[in-house]
Design a protein around this motif. Structure first.
Motif, PDB file in Angstrom:
ATOM      1  N   GLY A 263      -4.632   6.333   0.865  1.00  0.00           N
ATOM      2  CA  GLY A 263      -3.950   6.896   2.035  1.00  0.00           C
ATOM      3  C   GLY A 263      -4.553   6.393   3.331  1.00  0.00           C
ATOM      4  N   GLY A 264      -5.897   6.300   3.350  1.00  0.00           N
ATOM      5  CA  GLY A 264      -6.548   5.750   4.542  1.00  0.00           C
ATOM      6  C   GLY A 264      -6.178   4.296   4.762  1.00  0.00           C
ATOM      7  N   GLY A 265      -6.041   3.539   3.650  1.00  0.00           N
ATOM      8  CA  GLY A 265      -5.630   2.142   3.780  1.00  0.00           C
ATOM      9  C   GLY A 265      -4.226   2.009   4.337  1.00  0.00           C
TER      10      GLY A 265
ATOM     11  N   LEU B 218       0.825  -1.211   0.000  1.00  0.00           N
ATOM     12  CA  LEU B 218       0.000   0.000   0.000  1.00  0.00           C
ATOM     13  C   LEU B 218       0.861   1.263   0.000  1.00  0.00           C
ATOM     14  CD1 LEU B 218      -2.859  -0.999   2.471  1.00  0.00           C
ATOM     15  CD2 LEU B 218      -2.982  -0.831  -0.022  1.00  0.00           C
ATOM     16  N   LEU B 219       1.954   1.233   0.747  1.00  0.00           N
ATOM     17  CA  LEU B 219       2.828   2.400   0.820  1.00  0.00           C
ATOM     18  C   LEU B 219       3.494   2.677  -0.531  1.00  0.00           C
ATOM     19  CD1 LEU B 219       3.900   4.556   2.737  1.00  0.00           C
ATOM     20  CD2 LEU B 219       5.775   3.013   3.320  1.00  0.00           C
ATOM     21  N   LEU B 220       3.926   1.612  -1.228  1.00  0.00           N
ATOM     22  CA  LEU B 220       4.535   1.780  -2.550  1.00  0.00           C
ATOM     23  C   LEU B 220       3.523   2.297  -3.563  1.00  0.00           C
ATOM     24  CD1 LEU B 220       6.767  -1.433  -2.739  1.00  0.00           C
ATOM     25  CD2 LEU B 220       7.552   0.946  -2.593  1.00  0.00           C
ATOM     26  N   LEU B 221       2.305   1.753  -3.519  1.00  0.00           N
ATOM     27  CA  LEU B 221       1.262   2.221  -4.431  1.00  0.00           C
ATOM     28  C   LEU B 221       0.932   3.684  -4.190  1.00  0.00           C
ATOM     29  CD1 LEU B 221      -1.190  -0.842  -4.440  1.00  0.00           C
ATOM     30  CD2 LEU B 221       0.235  -0.038  -6.335  1.00  0.00           C
ATOM     31  N   PHE B 222       0.846   4.036  -2.911  1.00  0.00           N
ATOM     32  CA  PHE B 222       0.496   5.422  -2.565  1.00  0.00           C
ATOM     33  C   PHE B 222       1.614   6.389  -2.973  1.00  0.00           C
ATOM     34  CE2 PHE B 222       0.357   8.992   0.459  1.00  0.00           C
ATOM     35  CZ  PHE B 222      -0.943   9.444   0.232  1.00  0.00           C
TER      36      PHE B 222
END
Length: 241
Positions: free
Chosen positions: A46-48, A28-32
């Motif tokens: 971002g919430g995820g 999730l951090l890489l995608l964001f």
């Protein structure tokens, strides 16, 4: 023919969950960070990220507890007991037993008073022996000559009771004595096992014990120990006084 060795794999759910949470947070951090998203999806992602990082942090705090609980489950530990005078606790174990009850005690007075007395609410073991012909009780107590004076009185107080039960149920209620200082308190049924130490300077009912499933590897030595003691024991034929 080829022989195949049996491979035992210890699977840790706690480690798997930790790995999944770390992987989820990283993904999730890489995608964001590196994906161009609309404002709507950016807010959702971002919430995820925040939620997954929070979940990972909370899980990490409790990780050791999860691992310890797994080790207890693998060892088939059911409970830790702070004393041995909880009648209600042993009542359930005797009720659940369907075939075998092996006991290694000092005098067995408390056990007999709680479960082997005709009438009232102290006759559970007698009722179980009458109801289920497959139940076999083997009880080991220390030889009277080895006991301190205070425990000799306890020994004498249940002589008639033990002799009467042996006459009534024959080999299904057998009693033997051992002639040495005991190291362990042992209570084993076909489903449960409670093992604890004896201390010379402490009353046995205040000593701690561990409740295992009967099939636990840990208690194999205790079962072998009981069988050896039973083989070496002396038949209990103490006359009434």
């Amino acid at each position: 023919m080829k022989e195949f060795k049996k491979i035992r794999i210890n699977f840790s759910l706690a480690i798997l969950v930790l790995f999944i949470l770390i992987l989820l947070c990283a993904t999730l951090l890489l995608l964001f960070s590196f994906t161009h998203l609309s404002d709507k999806w950016s807010a959702i992602l971002g919430g995820g990220v925040v939620a997954s990082v929070t979940a990972l942090f909370q899980y990490a705090i409790s990780y050791l507890d999860y691992r310890n609980n797994e080790r207890l489950a693998i060892s088939k530990v059911k409970n830790f007991l702070t004393s041995r005078d909880n009648k209600d606790y042993y009542t359930k174990l005797i009720r659940d037993s369907g075939g075998r009850i092996d006991c290694f005690f000092f005098t067995a007075k408390r056990f007999c008073d709680d479960f082997c007395t005709d009438g009232g609410n102290d006759n559970l073991l007698i009722k179980r022996l009458n109801e289920n012909q497959r139940i076999r009780v083997r009880l080991m107590v220390q030889d009277r000559s080895m006991l301190p004076e205070s425990l000799q009185r306890d020994f004498d107080s249940i002589i008639d009771k033990l002799n009467e039960l042996s006459r009534r149920f024959g080999e299904r209620f057998s009693v033997k004595t051992y002639s040495h200082i005991p190291a362990h308190n042992i209570f084993i049924t076909d489903k449960d096992a409670i093992i604890g130490p004896y201390f010379n300077n402490k009353k046995s009912k205040y000593s701690h014990s561990i409740h295992f499933e009967e099939s636990a590897d840990f208690i194999k030595d205790y079962k072998d120990y009981f069988e050896q003691e039973w083989s070496d024991g002396t038949n209990y034929h103490t006359p009434s006084t």
